[in-house]
Design an enzyme around this catalytic site. Structure first.
Site, PDB file in Angstrom:
ATOM      1  N   HIS A   1      -0.187   4.449   0.372  1.00 53.61           N
ATOM      2  CA  HIS A   1      -0.759   5.600   1.072  1.00 53.61           C
ATOM      3  C   HIS A   1      -1.179   5.153   2.471  1.00 53.61           C
ATOM      4  O   HIS A   1      -1.115   3.969   2.789  1.00 53.61           O
ATOM      5  CB  HIS A   1      -1.965   6.156   0.301  1.00 53.61           C
ATOM      6  CG  HIS A   1      -3.080   5.163   0.142  1.00 53.61           C
ATOM      7  ND1 HIS A   1      -3.060   4.179  -0.821  1.00 53.61           N
ATOM      8  CD2 HIS A   1      -4.221   4.978   0.841  1.00 53.61           C
ATOM      9  CE1 HIS A   1      -4.162   3.445  -0.735  1.00 53.61           C
ATOM     10  NE2 HIS A   1      -4.875   3.907   0.279  1.00 53.61           N
TER      11      HIS A   1
ATOM     12  N   LYS B   1       0.852  -1.188   0.000  1.00 56.98           N
ATOM     13  CA  LYS B   1       0.000   0.000   0.000  1.00 56.98           C
ATOM     14  C   LYS B   1       0.889   1.240   0.000  1.00 56.98           C
ATOM     15  O   LYS B   1       1.810   1.353   0.809  1.00 56.98           O
ATOM     16  CB  LYS B   1      -0.889  -0.027   1.248  1.00 56.98           C
ATOM     17  CG  LYS B   1      -1.952   1.051   1.297  1.00 56.98           C
ATOM     18  CD  LYS B   1      -2.807   0.863   2.548  1.00 56.98           C
ATOM     19  CE  LYS B   1      -3.881   1.942   2.649  1.00 56.98           C
ATOM     20  NZ  LYS B   1      -4.682   1.786   3.887  1.00 56.98           N
TER      21      LYS B   1
END
Length: 217
Positions: free
Chosen positions: A108, A106
């Protein structure tokens, strides 16, 4: 239904839900197996509860209960590890930390590959469904190592007890390589015992022949 895991009970429930089937099935290895176990169909509350209780019982007997961390590899391992954490608490009053990985990092928010418990510096028990060649499990071990975590042990739902490249099974090879316990809730021998009591003579003969050709002690 008892909360204590019984291999025969799990086999019965697996058969009823087509998770376990008897017949002729060509595996990725090219071997023609007299049975097939599809963990992707462990999709009812009953099945998940029986399986999670099995994992929890094994952990309660074999793991360090004071600082227990359990890990499930995406994707199948995610519901398994979550249900096992609940079973550990409900049935054994063990408050385990649990986590899992993403397939893709991921970029963010909190970012990274891992979700849940902080694994840094921890000894982690890994939960998996079926181990064939052990490739996926070695990837999990490498992923944990990148997070400065090490494997304390591994528990799988089914040990097919088949030869790998040599005379040992993938589970035996991994246990020796990592020098950790690799446990199974149900083994090929449990399935043969069940067939001997509840199956047909044809099914039993097929299972025995398969064990003679591909099985390990």
């Amino acid at each position: 239904m008892s909360n204590t895991f019984q291999p025969s009970q799990f086999i019965e429930v697996a058969l009823k839900n087509n998770v376990l089937k008897f017949g002729e099935f060509t595996l990725k290895s090219g071997r023609v197996s007299p049975y097939f176990f599809n963990a992707g169909l462990l999709s009812t509350g009953e099945l998940l509860s029986v399986l999670a209780n099995g994992y929890a019982d094994a952990l309660a007997k074999n793991a360090n209960k004071d600082d227990l961390v359990i890990f499930g590899a995406a994707y199948k391992g995610i519901p398994f590890v979550a249900a096992t954490a609940q079973s550990l608490w409900n049935n054994h009053q063990i408050n385990a930390n649990w986590g899992y990985n993403r397939k893709e990092a991921k970029d963010h928010g909190e970012g990274g590959m891992l979700v849940g418990a902080d694994l840094k510096g921890k000894s982690v028990w890994v939960i998996d469904d079926v181990m064939t060649a052990g490739t996926a499990m070695r990837e999990v071990v490498a992923l944990l190592a990148k997070e400065n975590a090490k494997v304390a042990g591994i528990i799988v739902a089914l040990d097919r007890k088949e030869k790998g490249q040599g005379e040992k099974s993938a589970i035996q090879e991994l246990a020796e390589t990592l020098n950790v316990p690799v446990l199974a809730l149900v083994s090929f021998d449990d399935i043969i015992d069940y067939v001997a009591k509840n199956g047909t003579a044809e099914q039993l003969n097929s299972m025995k022949s398969y064990r003679e050709q591909y099985g390990v002690s």
